[in-house]
Write an enzyme that holds these catalytic residues in place. Structure first.
Site, mmCIF file in Angstrom:
data_model
loop_
_atom_site.group_PDB
_atom_site.id
_atom_site.type_symbol
_atom_site.label_atom_id
_atom_site.label_comp_id
_atom_site.label_asym_id
_atom_site.label_seq_id
_atom_site.Cartn_x
_atom_site.Cartn_y
_atom_site.Cartn_z
ATOM 1 N N GLU A 432 0.834 -1.229 0.000
ATOM 2 C CA GLU A 432 0.000 0.000 0.000
ATOM 3 C C GLU A 432 0.855 1.260 0.000
ATOM 4 O O GLU A 432 0.509 2.248 0.647
ATOM 5 C CB GLU A 432 -0.953 0.030 1.210
ATOM 6 C CG GLU A 432 -2.169 -0.828 1.085
ATOM 7 C CD GLU A 432 -2.838 -0.741 -0.265
ATOM 8 O OE1 GLU A 432 -2.788 0.329 -0.893
ATOM 9 O OE2 GLU A 432 -3.380 -1.755 -0.705
HETATM 10 C C1 LIG Z 1 2.825 -9.856 0.478
HETATM 11 C C2 LIG Z 1 2.564 -8.771 -0.509
HETATM 12 C C3 LIG Z 1 1.255 -8.434 -0.819
HETATM 13 C C4 LIG Z 1 0.997 -7.445 -1.774
HETATM 14 N N1 LIG Z 1 -0.297 -7.183 -2.155
HETATM 15 C C5 LIG Z 1 -0.513 -6.376 -3.228
HETATM 16 C C6 LIG Z 1 -1.825 -6.253 -3.803
HETATM 17 O O1 LIG Z 1 -2.798 -6.831 -3.323
HETATM 18 N N2 LIG Z 1 -1.966 -5.479 -4.906
HETATM 19 C C7 LIG Z 1 -0.936 -4.820 -5.497
HETATM 20 O O2 LIG Z 1 -1.131 -4.156 -6.500
HETATM 21 N N3 LIG Z 1 0.327 -4.908 -4.964
HETATM 22 C C8 LIG Z 1 0.553 -5.664 -3.862
HETATM 23 N N4 LIG Z 1 1.811 -5.774 -3.336
HETATM 24 C C9 LIG Z 1 2.894 -5.012 -3.930
HETATM 25 C C10 LIG Z 1 3.386 -3.876 -3.031
HETATM 26 O O3 LIG Z 1 2.428 -2.876 -2.959
HETATM 27 C C11 LIG Z 1 4.736 -3.396 -3.610
HETATM 28 O O4 LIG Z 1 5.681 -4.404 -3.333
HETATM 29 C C12 LIG Z 1 5.165 -2.056 -3.036
HETATM 30 O O5 LIG Z 1 4.340 -1.048 -3.538
HETATM 31 C C13 LIG Z 1 6.610 -1.697 -3.340
HETATM 32 O O6 LIG Z 1 6.946 -1.908 -4.677
HETATM 33 P P1 LIG Z 1 8.266 -2.745 -5.005
HETATM 34 O O7 LIG Z 1 8.207 -4.007 -4.260
HETATM 35 O O8 LIG Z 1 8.409 -2.833 -6.487
HETATM 36 O O9 LIG Z 1 9.455 -1.880 -4.406
HETATM 37 P P2 LIG Z 1 10.206 -0.653 -5.101
HETATM 38 O O10 LIG Z 1 9.203 0.291 -5.696
HETATM 39 O O11 LIG Z 1 11.277 -1.170 -5.990
HETATM 40 O O12 LIG Z 1 10.866 0.074 -3.850
HETATM 41 C C14 LIG Z 1 12.058 -0.394 -3.212
HETATM 42 C C15 LIG Z 1 12.538 0.651 -2.198
HETATM 43 O O13 LIG Z 1 12.812 1.896 -2.863
HETATM 44 C C16 LIG Z 1 12.032 2.948 -2.307
HETATM 45 N N5 LIG Z 1 11.559 3.833 -3.377
HETATM 46 C C17 LIG Z 1 11.072 3.479 -4.598
HETATM 47 N N6 LIG Z 1 10.716 4.570 -5.285
HETATM 48 C C18 LIG Z 1 10.957 5.646 -4.495
HETATM 49 C C19 LIG Z 1 10.781 7.054 -4.634
HETATM 50 N N7 LIG Z 1 10.255 7.586 -5.720
HETATM 51 N N8 LIG Z 1 11.153 7.847 -3.607
HETATM 52 C C20 LIG Z 1 11.674 7.323 -2.471
HETATM 53 N N9 LIG Z 1 11.861 5.998 -2.281
HETATM 54 C C21 LIG Z 1 11.513 5.171 -3.281
HETATM 55 C C22 LIG Z 1 10.857 2.268 -1.612
HETATM 56 O O14 LIG Z 1 10.335 3.057 -0.557
HETATM 57 C C23 LIG Z 1 11.500 0.979 -1.124
HETATM 58 O O15 LIG Z 1 12.130 1.209 0.094
HETATM 59 C C24 LIG Z 1 2.082 -6.743 -2.369
HETATM 60 C C25 LIG Z 1 3.398 -7.061 -2.020
HETATM 61 C C26 LIG Z 1 3.657 -8.069 -1.123
HETATM 62 C C27 LIG Z 1 5.088 -8.437 -0.830
#
Ligand SMILES: Cc1cc2nc3c(=O)[nH]c(=O)nc-3n(C[C@H](O)[C@H](O)[C@H](O)COP(=O)(O)OP(=O)(O)OC[C@H]3O[C@@H](n4cnc5c(N)ncnc54)[C@H](O)[C@@H]3O)c2cc1C
Length: 580
Positions: A432
């Site tokens: 989220e």
């Molecule tokens: C168990 C689980 C359930 C989930 N359920 C859902 C779901 O139901 N629906 C859905 O759509 N998604 C879901 N997700 C996905 C989840 O919302 C994403 O994993 C999350 O939004 C982060 O994206 P990412 O993993 O690609 O990390 P990234 O976007 O790659 O981020 C990695 C790190 O970089 C930082 N970062 C990235 N961009 C920026 C920025 N612009 N400024 C500052 N810091 C930044 C982040 O804060 C983080 O610390 C789920 C994930 C998991 C693991």
């Protein structure tokens, strides 16, 4: 195994003595939601969750299984979900015209806290269903509302939120899934979504996927996204689930925790979908769902804080180890253990006020007859959402680790179920919108929205409520100092956003914590004031001592954090990625 007993006295104290939830009855449609009715419903939910859901928590840690495209949820989830939905808990806060219970959103948050303590992995099945309901209610056509809302309100069908793709996590504008318009007004969806919670299971007759996708002629980035309903089963002419749609689960993830919640990779291949709302307005439609879901995740964090805290206290009251200076032999007599327990109590009880108050503002923003009150309440919801989401979830991880510490080596051993709290909690800081993204939301949006009106409301309110009477002086003066420092840092942030945006971004996470701790200071002021007139002397004493601990040991962090935020970052940012 971790045990759970709903903290009914604490819940009622916050609802009635701090937030005056009785004022909900003055809102149109809620005249029957009196404090007695709410407290009766909370008790009923507590019984159900303590007796039927909490005992499934350790077992559900074994996880979901994936077989031939189907997901099998943990043993016990299916019958419990049936019981939970048939008792009306899924649509507790949804409108009665769609088959919901029409009760306050605030009550929904209280129940959600208890569900999250009893079994946080289970929470997502009903909670995302409620979020899906809200997204369709806000932007769906009358026909879509007629078809989907009654089934979602009763939990007969569940919902999902399909945004994430391998290349599109925090950067939602990178979504590639395509939606091609068809001659009959429907859309053909093609693409892959990852990490989709509740993406496949057999607990409900249908699953309503709420999908973010891109029309063929759309602009790049977030401005080119639209939202679609893609049901697992297409509806036959009588409105019942019929043929299977071509959205399929390819696999489920093997995770650190939250094992009872299935996390699915979904492929959309020639899948039939229906657009919700206007083309290219998808990010706005999704934000309706996301903002509510962010509060929900914060409440999940609160539930885990409570679980960690009450188990640590029970254990420390029972386990004998060494002799303390007081002569006592249980862990709770040792000052260092007491430090940990008071930290846990101060954070959990303070966070509960923050979370419930945000729920109350959601009700006021939706139902109050006066537009000015609705507007003010909406400002509070906007300000509080990133605070609730990030602070309560960071606290959950922090307190879960402290609970293990209180248990010593026994906390590290599976059979006590304490390490599960830590494993289950970490995800709350990530989905989220990661807590880093919450900090950006607070700093970039909430501090600047309406020329800084949101934080101004907070500072004005707290200053006006800081008393000058002796019994509360212990908290009034330190709180005033924290407010002054935070206010100065807010002005610094607003200036940095205009002139040194990297400084502002670098300090975002610390600033959010400073803001949340000051908010908790305000909550502890109100709790201390209410405790002065509380009939139960033991309860009043516990509140007073915890408030003193908060003032002496946690509130001072605000000054250190504010100082940290205002440090320059130029040299830190000058280090090249390769030289790290
Ligand atoms: C168990 C689980 C359930 C989930 N359920 C859902 C779901 O139901 N629906 C859905 O759509 N998604 C879901 N997700 C996905 C989840 O919302 C994403 O994993 C999350 O939004 C982060 O994206 P990412 O993993 O690609 O990390 P990234 O976007 O790659 O981020 C990695 C790190 O970089 C930082 N970062 C990235 N961009 C920026 C920025 N612009 N400024 C500052 N810091 C930044 C982040 O804060 C983080 O610390 C789920 C994930 C998991 C693991």
């Amino acid at each position: 195994m971790a045990r759970y007993q709903a903290p009914l006295r604490e819940i009622n104290f916050v609802l009635n003595d701090i937030l005056d939830a009785g004022r909900l009855t003055r809102l149109p449609g809620f005249s029957e939601a009196t404090p007695d009715v709410l407290s009766g419903l909370v008790e009923e939910a507590a019984r159900l969750l303590e007796e039927q859901l909490a005992p499934l928590s350790a077992k559900s840690d074994a996880g979901c299984t994936f077989q031939d495209g189907e997901v099998i949820v943990p043993e016990g989830f299916k019958p419990f979900y049936k019981l939970y939905r048939e008792s009306g808990w899924v649509g507790l806060a949804q409108k009665t015209e769609y088959g919901g219970q029409g009760l306050p959103y605030t009550l929904g948050k209280v129940v959600e806290e208890m569900v999250s303590s009893a079994n946080v992995a289970f929470t997502l099945y009903p909670a995302l269903t409620a979020s899906c309901f809200e997204a369709i209610e806000a932007n769906g056509s009358e026909e879509q509302k007629k078809i989907y809302l009654p089934r979602l309100a009763t939990g007969e069908w569940t919902g999902t939120m399909c945004m994430t793709e391998p290349q599109a996590g925090s950067d939602i504008g990178a979504v590639k899934t395509r939606a091609y318009p068809q001659a009959d007004g429907r859309y053909r969806l093609e693409g892959t979504k990852i990490f989709i919670s509740s993406g496949e299971h057999q607990m409900a007759d249908n699953i309503v996927h709420f999908v973010l996708a891109r029309l063929p002629d759309s602009p790049p980035g977030v401005k080119g996204l639209s939202t679609f309903i893609v049901p697992k089963f297409l509806l036959s002419t009588d409105g019942l689930p019929g043929a299977r749609n071509t959205v399929r689960c390819l696999s489920i993830e093997h995770k650190m925790g939250l094992h009872g919640s299935c996390t699915c990779t979904l492929t959309f291949e020639n899948a039939k979908g229906w657009r919700v709302g206007e083309p290219n307005q998808g990010i706005h439609n999704m934000f309706v769902m996301m903002n509510m879901a962010r509060i929900m995740v914060g409440v999940q964090g609160l539930g885990q804080c409570e679980l960690a805290t009450q188990n640590a206290i029970r254990y420390a009251q029972e386990r004998r180890q060494g002799k303390a200076a007081s002569g006592g032999e249980t862990l709770i007599e040792h000052p260092d253990v007491r430090r940990m327990l008071l930290t846990m109590k101060a954070m959990t009880e303070g966070a509960r006020v923050l979370a419930y108050e945000t729920g109350l503002y959601v009700d006021l923003s939706r139902h109050h007859p006066d537009a000015a009150v609705r507007q003010e309440a909406q400002d509070w919801v906007d300000l509080n959402t990133p605070l609730v989401k990030a602070f309560c979830t960071d606290a959950a991880v922090e307190l879960a680790a402290l609970a293990i510490q209180v248990y010593g080596g026994h906390g590290y051993i599976r059979e006590h179920g304490i390490e599960q709290i830590l494993r289950d909690s970490k995800i709350l800081c990530l989905y989220e919108g990661t807590n880093g993204i919450q900090a950006m939301d607070l700093v970039r949006r909430k501090l600047t929205q309406h020329e800084g009106r949101l934080p101004r409301r907070f500072f004005e309110r707290v200053r006006n409520e800081i008393p000058d009477d002796a019994p509360l002086r212990f908290i009034a003066q330190p709180l005033l100092k924290a407010v002054e420092d935070l206010e100065a840092t807010t002005l610094w942030m607003q200036d940095a956003l205009r002139t040194r945006s990297e400084d502002a971004a670098f300090g975002g996470a610390d600033f959010l914590r400073a803001f949340a701790l000051t908010y908790l200071g305000y909550n502890w002021l109100r709790m201390s004031r209410a405790a002065l007139r509380h009939a139960d002397a033991g309860f009043a004493k516990s509140k007073r001592v915890t408030a003193e601990f908060f003032v002496q040991r946690l509130l001072p962090q605000v000054h250190a954090l504010c100082g940290t935020v205002r440090n320059p970052t130029q040299s830190l940012m000058s280090l090249s990625a390769a030289n790290f």
